[in-house]
Write a protein that holds these residues in place. Sequence first.
Motif, PDB file in Angstrom:
ATOM      1  N   ILE A  33       0.849  -1.195   0.000  1.00 32.41           N
ATOM      2  CA  ILE A  33       0.000   0.000   0.000  1.00 32.41           C
ATOM      3  C   ILE A  33       0.882   1.241   0.000  1.00 32.41           C
ATOM      4  O   ILE A  33       1.805   1.351   0.815  1.00 32.41           O
ATOM      5  CB  ILE A  33      -0.930   0.018   1.227  1.00 32.41           C
ATOM      6  CG1 ILE A  33      -1.752  -1.281   1.295  1.00 32.41           C
ATOM      7  CG2 ILE A  33      -1.865   1.217   1.173  1.00 32.41           C
ATOM      8  CD1 ILE A  33      -2.632  -1.390   2.528  1.00 32.41           C
ATOM      9  N   PHE A  71      -3.083   5.461   9.714  1.00 31.38           N
ATOM     10  CA  PHE A  71      -3.787   4.267   9.241  1.00 31.38           C
ATOM     11  C   PHE A  71      -3.283   2.948   9.828  1.00 31.38           C
ATOM     12  O   PHE A  71      -4.077   2.048  10.109  1.00 31.38           O
ATOM     13  CB  PHE A  71      -3.699   4.182   7.709  1.00 31.38           C
ATOM     14  CG  PHE A  71      -4.433   5.271   6.989  1.00 31.38           C
ATOM     15  CD1 PHE A  71      -5.819   5.305   6.970  1.00 31.38           C
ATOM     16  CD2 PHE A  71      -3.750   6.277   6.326  1.00 31.38           C
ATOM     17  CE1 PHE A  71      -6.507   6.308   6.321  1.00 31.38           C
ATOM     18  CE2 PHE A  71      -4.416   7.281   5.666  1.00 31.38           C
ATOM     19  CZ  PHE A  71      -5.803   7.304   5.654  1.00 31.38           C
ATOM     20  N   LEU A  88      -5.382  -0.398  11.280  1.00 26.95           N
ATOM     21  CA  LEU A  88      -5.471  -1.432  10.250  1.00 26.95           C
ATOM     22  C   LEU A  88      -4.859  -2.740  10.719  1.00 26.95           C
ATOM     23  O   LEU A  88      -5.456  -3.815  10.558  1.00 26.95           O
ATOM     24  CB  LEU A  88      -4.770  -0.959   8.968  1.00 26.95           C
ATOM     25  CG  LEU A  88      -4.626  -2.006   7.856  1.00 26.95           C
ATOM     26  CD1 LEU A  88      -5.995  -2.483   7.376  1.00 26.95           C
ATOM     27  CD2 LEU A  88      -3.811  -1.442   6.690  1.00 26.95           C
ATOM     28  N   THR A 129       4.425  -1.068   3.153  1.00 29.70           N
ATOM     29  CA  THR A 129       4.104   0.269   2.661  1.00 29.70           C
ATOM     30  C   THR A 129       5.237   0.790   1.785  1.00 29.70           C
ATOM     31  O   THR A 129       6.392   0.399   1.924  1.00 29.70           O
ATOM     32  CB  THR A 129       3.863   1.264   3.812  1.00 29.70           C
ATOM     33  OG1 THR A 129       5.054   1.383   4.603  1.00 29.70           O
ATOM     34  CG2 THR A 129       2.709   0.803   4.682  1.00 29.70           C
ATOM     35  N   VAL A 168      -3.247   5.397  -0.659  1.00 30.47           N
ATOM     36  CA  VAL A 168      -4.071   6.204   0.230  1.00 30.47           C
ATOM     37  C   VAL A 168      -3.432   7.581   0.340  1.00 30.47           C
ATOM     38  O   VAL A 168      -2.231   7.699   0.586  1.00 30.47           O
ATOM     39  CB  VAL A 168      -4.171   5.571   1.636  1.00 30.47           C
ATOM     40  CG1 VAL A 168      -5.060   6.424   2.532  1.00 30.47           C
ATOM     41  CG2 VAL A 168      -4.721   4.158   1.555  1.00 30.47           C
ATOM     42  N   LEU A 197     -12.187   8.986   1.693  1.00 28.32           N
ATOM     43  CA  LEU A 197     -12.210   8.543   3.083  1.00 28.32           C
ATOM     44  C   LEU A 197     -12.620   9.685   4.008  1.00 28.32           C
ATOM     45  O   LEU A 197     -13.506   9.532   4.837  1.00 28.32           O
ATOM     46  CB  LEU A 197     -10.843   7.994   3.487  1.00 28.32           C
ATOM     47  CG  LEU A 197     -10.384   6.730   2.738  1.00 28.32           C
ATOM     48  CD1 LEU A 197      -8.992   6.317   3.199  1.00 28.32           C
ATOM     49  CD2 LEU A 197     -11.378   5.587   2.941  1.00 28.32           C
ATOM     50  N   LEU A 222      -8.908   6.713  -1.149  1.00 29.95           N
ATOM     51  CA  LEU A 222      -8.417   5.358  -1.361  1.00 29.95           C
ATOM     52  C   LEU A 222      -8.495   5.093  -2.861  1.00 29.95           C
ATOM     53  O   LEU A 222      -9.564   5.257  -3.463  1.00 29.95           O
ATOM     54  CB  LEU A 222      -9.277   4.360  -0.592  1.00 29.95           C
ATOM     55  CG  LEU A 222      -9.009   2.870  -0.834  1.00 29.95           C
ATOM     56  CD1 LEU A 222      -7.602   2.499  -0.378  1.00 29.95           C
ATOM     57  CD2 LEU A 222     -10.050   2.016  -0.119  1.00 29.95           C
ATOM     58  N   MET A 261      -9.914  -5.856   0.927  1.00 34.42           N
ATOM     59  CA  MET A 261      -9.065  -4.877   1.612  1.00 34.42           C
ATOM     60  C   MET A 261      -9.614  -3.468   1.463  1.00 34.42           C
ATOM     61  O   MET A 261      -9.589  -2.676   2.413  1.00 34.42           O
ATOM     62  CB  MET A 261      -7.638  -4.952   1.081  1.00 34.42           C
ATOM     63  CG  MET A 261      -6.680  -3.945   1.731  1.00 34.42           C
ATOM     64  SD  MET A 261      -6.514  -4.140   3.531  1.00 34.42           S
ATOM     65  CE  MET A 261      -5.266  -5.444   3.595  1.00 34.42           C
ATOM     66  N   ARG A 262     -10.141  -3.135   0.287  1.00 33.62           N
ATOM     67  CA  ARG A 262     -10.732  -1.812   0.099  1.00 33.62           C
ATOM     68  C   ARG A 262     -11.928  -1.607   1.022  1.00 33.62           C
ATOM     69  O   ARG A 262     -12.090  -0.538   1.623  1.00 33.62           O
ATOM     70  CB  ARG A 262     -11.153  -1.637  -1.369  1.00 33.62           C
ATOM     71  CG  ARG A 262      -9.973  -1.513  -2.292  1.00 33.62           C
ATOM     72  CD  ARG A 262     -10.265  -1.468  -3.760  1.00 33.62           C
ATOM     73  NE  ARG A 262     -11.549  -1.818  -4.249  1.00 33.62           N
ATOM     74  CZ  ARG A 262     -11.744  -2.674  -5.263  1.00 33.62           C
ATOM     75  NH1 ARG A 262     -10.710  -3.309  -5.815  1.00 33.62           N
ATOM     76  NH2 ARG A 262     -12.940  -2.904  -5.724  1.00 33.62           N
ATOM     77  N   LEU A 306     -10.632  -1.039   4.618  1.00 32.17           N
ATOM     78  CA  LEU A 306     -10.091   0.306   4.801  1.00 32.17           C
ATOM     79  C   LEU A 306     -11.208   1.346   4.845  1.00 32.17           C
ATOM     80  O   LEU A 306     -11.173   2.281   5.657  1.00 32.17           O
ATOM     81  CB  LEU A 306      -9.100   0.632   3.689  1.00 32.17           C
ATOM     82  CG  LEU A 306      -7.741  -0.071   3.792  1.00 32.17           C
ATOM     83  CD1 LEU A 306      -6.976   0.046   2.475  1.00 32.17           C
ATOM     84  CD2 LEU A 306      -6.920   0.522   4.926  1.00 32.17           C
ATOM     85  N   PHE A 321     -11.971   3.751   8.125  1.00 30.20           N
ATOM     86  CA  PHE A 321     -11.481   5.129   8.105  1.00 30.20           C
ATOM     87  C   PHE A 321     -12.398   6.140   7.421  1.00 30.20           C
ATOM     88  O   PHE A 321     -12.120   7.336   7.480  1.00 30.20           O
ATOM     89  CB  PHE A 321     -10.100   5.174   7.431  1.00 30.20           C
ATOM     90  CG  PHE A 321      -9.069   4.349   8.134  1.00 30.20           C
ATOM     91  CD1 PHE A 321      -8.557   4.750   9.360  1.00 30.20           C
ATOM     92  CD2 PHE A 321      -8.626   3.147   7.607  1.00 30.20           C
ATOM     93  CE1 PHE A 321      -7.606   3.991  10.032  1.00 30.20           C
ATOM     94  CE2 PHE A 321      -7.669   2.382   8.265  1.00 30.20           C
ATOM     95  CZ  PHE A 321      -7.180   2.805   9.481  1.00 30.20           C
TER      96      PHE A 321
END
Length: 303
Positions: free
Chosen positions: A101, A111, A115, A130, A151, A166, A278, A293-294, A297, A301
Amino acid sequence: MDLHSVDLNLLVVFQHLYNARRVSRVAEALGVTQPAVSNSLARLRKLFNDELFIRTSRGMLPTPMAIELAAPVATALDALHGVFNRQPAFDPATSQRAFQIAMTDIGEVHFLPKLMHALGERAPGITVSTVRNTAVNLREEMAAGQVDLAVGHLPDLTAEFFQRRLFRQKYVCMFRPGHPLDKPKRTRMAREDFERAEQVMVIAAGTGHGQVDDLMARAHVQRNIRLRVPHFVALADILHATDLIATVTEKFAQRSARHFGLRYVDHPLDLPEVQINLLWHARYHQEPASQWMRTLLFDLFSE
């Protein structure tokens, strides 16, 4: 017209050109030459008996027919992509999937704790890495599947990408408690105080924070920059031990207030709020792991 006479690759070129508006960008995205894209456009014009895209100083602008074709072409290509890229069911509880990500270091602060806690409860085998938004060619890496999601505030990622908002947040001025500018009942810093105060500046080109710095420069704000750093990691520690002030997002300021006791007030300038999105590449719109995963998230958030 009969479908057997239509080269479906032409529709791919059409969609890319509609999104990117420049032949050079389409050629780069598809890995072909610009003359090849121009040749495909000529075939599309003949097929639909319409110019479809008109060359202007602002790029290739679509004709009314092209605008009318855009939605059904995108729907058809998405359906075909789903057929040829059908994925097995995704079970987060047993998956060993590794996600990459893209986010800034200030994004990591906001985040990652929440997460990773959620993943520990729902998907203990999933790992996350990341990467900095500006450390790679994000468009190419996401198109190739090397980076799964991004993000942040990334206005350059439009063509070929989906996005969901978000939250939005404003910018504030942050400083230590007991600072000479920490005055009772003060809710907004005066511009003259802001310009006179010694400041720490986070160099973050290509991000929403970098755009705010550029905006202040264009507004001829006189900033007394005493320290420049390339990240936010040590910012709260620095402010806690000095009389420096900093321009930061409100969520970062709220966290710094909780953990370091720092103070913050509204910024003296009417800076635009930054929208945190996102984002994911259209190629992976229907991939079950990406969808899961989307959704996670967004549920964690979104505001």
